[in-house]
Design an enzyme around this catalytic site. Sequence first.
Site, PDB file in Angstrom:
ATOM      1  N   GLY A  45     -58.427 -53.533 -28.723  1.00  0.00           N
ATOM      2  CA  GLY A  45     -59.647 -52.746 -28.764  1.00  0.00           C
ATOM      3  C   GLY A  45     -59.336 -51.318 -29.143  1.00  0.00           C
ATOM      4  O   GLY A  45     -58.218 -50.834 -28.928  1.00  0.00           O
ATOM      5  N   GLN A  50     -60.899 -42.355 -29.717  1.00  0.00           N
ATOM      6  CA  GLN A  50     -59.435 -42.424 -29.738  1.00  0.00           C
ATOM      7  C   GLN A  50     -58.852 -42.014 -31.084  1.00  0.00           C
ATOM      8  O   GLN A  50     -57.673 -41.696 -31.178  1.00  0.00           O
ATOM      9  CB  GLN A  50     -58.958 -43.839 -29.397  1.00  0.00           C
ATOM     10  N   CYS A  93     -52.980 -48.746 -22.893  1.00  0.00           N
ATOM     11  CA  CYS A  93     -53.922 -48.106 -23.800  1.00  0.00           C
ATOM     12  C   CYS A  93     -53.160 -47.514 -24.977  1.00  0.00           C
ATOM     13  O   CYS A  93     -52.104 -46.908 -24.784  1.00  0.00           O
ATOM     14  CB  CYS A  93     -54.690 -47.014 -23.060  1.00  0.00           C
ATOM     15  N   LEU A  94     -53.720 -47.661 -26.162  1.00  0.00           N
ATOM     16  CA  LEU A  94     -53.083 -47.103 -27.347  1.00  0.00           C
ATOM     17  C   LEU A  94     -53.030 -45.581 -27.298  1.00  0.00           C
ATOM     18  O   LEU A  94     -52.226 -44.970 -27.994  1.00  0.00           O
ATOM     19  CB  LEU A  94     -53.822 -47.563 -28.613  1.00  0.00           C
ATOM     20  N   HIS A 136     -62.915 -51.278 -20.676  1.00  0.00           N
ATOM     21  CA  HIS A 136     -61.898 -50.283 -21.024  1.00  0.00           C
ATOM     22  C   HIS A 136     -62.385 -49.425 -22.199  1.00  0.00           C
ATOM     23  O   HIS A 136     -62.322 -48.192 -22.147  1.00  0.00           O
ATOM     24  CB  HIS A 136     -60.599 -51.009 -21.380  1.00  0.00           C
ATOM     25  N   GLU A 137     -62.872 -50.072 -23.256  1.00  0.00           N
ATOM     26  CA  GLU A 137     -63.299 -49.325 -24.449  1.00  0.00           C
ATOM     27  C   GLU A 137     -64.560 -48.498 -24.179  1.00  0.00           C
ATOM     28  O   GLU A 137     -64.685 -47.377 -24.671  1.00  0.00           O
ATOM     29  CB  GLU A 137     -63.507 -50.265 -25.640  1.00  0.00           C
ATOM     30  N   HIS A 140     -63.826 -45.187 -22.752  1.00  0.00           N
ATOM     31  CA  HIS A 140     -63.476 -44.160 -23.743  1.00  0.00           C
ATOM     32  C   HIS A 140     -64.721 -43.435 -24.246  1.00  0.00           C
ATOM     33  O   HIS A 140     -64.681 -42.235 -24.510  1.00  0.00           O
ATOM     34  CB  HIS A 140     -62.725 -44.775 -24.925  1.00  0.00           C
TER      35      HIS A 140
END
Length: 171
Positions: A45, A50, A93-94, A136-137, A140
């Site tokens: 995701g 991000q 997380c990226l 999670h997304e 953000h």
Amino acid sequence: MLLDILQYPDPRLAQPAVALTKVTDDTRALVSDMAETMYEARGVGLAAPQVGRPIRLIVVDASGPDERKDLRVFINPCLTVLDPTQIEDEEGCLSVPFNYRAPVNRAAKVAVDALDLDWNPVRVEAEGLMAVCLQHELDHLEGRVFLAHISRLKRTLFDTRVKKWLRRKNL
């Protein structure tokens, strides 16, 4: 085109995203670039904030990171908890350095109402990895990284590690 993924503690990650009012060619190009970036980084995701775009847009492919067969795009998503039972799963997380992972509690089942790239309404009900990924997304989009869900002690230890890394990097 691969995009740069912002890294915690970049202050842009803490800003809430704004709603899109229409889909443009730039929006479509951004979605394509976000998907390519997510796949290259072996994520499942990625939220527009991000990659430095403070808009309410996410891409998700819970079949990944190897399969890459179920890319979904959510514009202006809204989350509804369908089963508040908390499940604990390890998240990464990226946008969080050192490939840091920690257990996080999330709702067991959720629904997301959003728009697709053709501005059509979509509703997805999810559990398991997809439910975790959506929560999670969407965090953000509210200016939160998953670190907001870990204990204060773990967060303090991680923040100390990041500060040391940033000091060394800036020498």
